[in-house]
Design a protein around this motif. Structure first.
Motif, short mmCIF file in Angstrom:
data_model
loop_
_atom_site.label_atom_id
_atom_site.label_comp_id
_atom_site.label_asym_id
_atom_site.label_seq_id
_atom_site.Cartn_x
_atom_site.Cartn_y
_atom_site.Cartn_z
N CYS A 1 35.66 11.72 -17.71
CA CYS A 1 34.75 10.57 -17.55
C CYS A 1 33.41 10.83 -18.25
O CYS A 1 32.73 9.89 -18.66
N TYR A 2 33.05 12.11 -18.37
CA TYR A 2 31.72 12.47 -18.89
C TYR A 2 31.76 13.09 -20.28
O TYR A 2 30.76 13.03 -21.00
N ILE B 1 28.91 12.24 -23.13
CA ILE B 1 27.96 13.31 -23.43
C ILE B 1 28.04 13.68 -24.90
O ILE B 1 27.02 13.89 -25.58
N ALA C 1 29.57 18.32 -18.40
CA ALA C 1 30.60 17.45 -17.85
C ALA C 1 31.14 18.00 -16.53
O ALA C 1 31.34 17.25 -15.57
N LEU D 1 28.42 17.57 -13.75
CA LEU D 1 28.31 16.19 -13.30
C LEU D 1 29.54 15.77 -12.51
O LEU D 1 29.42 15.04 -11.51
N SER E 1 32.96 10.29 -9.09
CA SER E 1 33.87 10.64 -10.19
C SER E 1 35.30 10.30 -9.82
O SER E 1 36.05 9.73 -10.64
N THR F 1 28.50 6.17 -16.66
CA THR F 1 27.85 7.37 -17.18
C THR F 1 26.43 7.08 -17.68
O THR F 1 25.56 7.95 -17.62
#
Length: 328
Positions: free
Chosen positions: A208-209, A213, A228, A231, A239, A291
């Motif tokens: 997801c990150y 990023i 990542a 987070l 998440s 995000t």
């Protein structure tokens, strides 16, 4: 003159802003729905471009389900024959074991084929992540040119990410079966078995990150993964919620298949049409919206000069607002 014409062909011509000062969204929820409304047709076009790289994976997954459903139908017929007394329990058990092994072998073969099938999607995903990130915060992005620029800038890290993503299901499957067999002799082997599942789940949450990023910050790949992971763990409930939310269409399709087995083919066609026309880009847009908010809370305030809450109304900037800026 020719150079300017080519630049306009490649980068396009920017339009006016989507909002005036008086109707800017004041919270993330408003921003998401307004941007989805404004960019809906763009998401369809972006999805049609993005889905091309997923065609091999779609074919591989479709093959697995087609052959798997055939095997399950055969098992259902055998069950009917057993109930009618046409075959014995011994024959049923033998054939059931053969079909079960065949399905497991098909699953393993599918996972192996998905390694390159998913690996090739990484650079394309980076491009889509960049466009949807901009759209989600009411920032302009050209579907083709900005997509290509993001692919060129991030293809190495993106390709490495998608390769790991393609490998992860196979690794988890092999480790699960291997340690699962050892558990029968020593219960302590359940520890590495669970660890394998945790690694796979954490990687799924990190996805997801990772791409947002990657296309937003100038970091080494180690830095991308580190942030990542932090987070994903720090925002664990959200998440998981976002990841489960992205699986809702497939879950609904699975429910209908269970309730309306005779319409399995039609249901799978509807699900496939959803992803071909809209689903992939919508998933990236939802992820980008989430995000963007996370980065504004945890990362951007710590970076000098980084903009925060883009697309949202800010009273502190009200006096500096200039409508002409949205037309440049």
């Amino acid at each position: 003159m020719f150079g300017k014409a080519m630049n306009r062909y490649y980068y396009g011509k920017s339009g006016q802003g989507d909002f005036n000062k008086d109707d800017l969204p004041t919270n993330r929820w408003q921003l998401f729905w307004e941007m989805l409304r404004v960019r809906l047709s763009g998401l369809v076009r972006l999805n049609l471009m993005y889905v091309v790289c997923w065609i091999p994976a779609i074919i591989i997954i479709g093959r697995f389900f087609a052959m798997g459903i055939s095997a399950l139908d055969a098992l259902g017929n055998m069950q009917t024959q057993l109930d009618a007394g046409e075959i014995t329990n011994e024959i049923f058990a033998q054939q059931f074991g053969q079909y079960a092994e065949a399905i497991l072998a098909l699953l393993f073969q599918t996972l192996l084929l998905l390694i390159p099938g998913i690996a090739i999607t990484g650079p394309w995903t980076a491009g889509v992540a960049y466009v949807t990130r901009n759209w989600a915060r009411d920032e302009h992005a050209f579907i083709w040119s900005d997509f290509i620029d993001a692919v060129k800038a991030n293809w190495k890290q993106a390709l490495l990410t998608s390769t790991i993503t393609g490998l992860m299901p196979t690794v988890v499957y092999v480790c699960n079966r291997y340690y699962g067999q050892l558990v029968n002799n020593n219960v302590l082997f359940i520890v590495p078995q669970v660890l394998c599942w945790l690694i796979g789940i954490i990687w799924l949450l990190m996805l997801c990150y990772i791409y947002p990023i990657m296309i937003t910050y100038d970091l080494s790949y180690k830095g991308v993964l580190r942030n990542a992971a932090l987070l994903a763990i720090a925002r664990l409930p959200f998440s998981v919620l976002v990841r489960l939310g992205l699986m809702v269409p497939a879950a609904i399709a699975a429910l209908f298949v269970y309730l309306l087995t005779q319409y399995t083919f039609i249901i799978m066609l509807v699900l496939g049409a959803y992803y071909v026309l809209f689903g992939f880009a919508l998933s990236r847009f939802i992820t980008a919206s989430y995000t963007n908010a996370v980065f504004d809370k945890y990362i951007n305030p710590n970076i000098e000069g980084a903009k925060v809450n883009q697309g949202l109304y800010n009273e502190e900037e009200d006096e500096d607002y200039d409508p002409a800026e949205t037309e440049e």
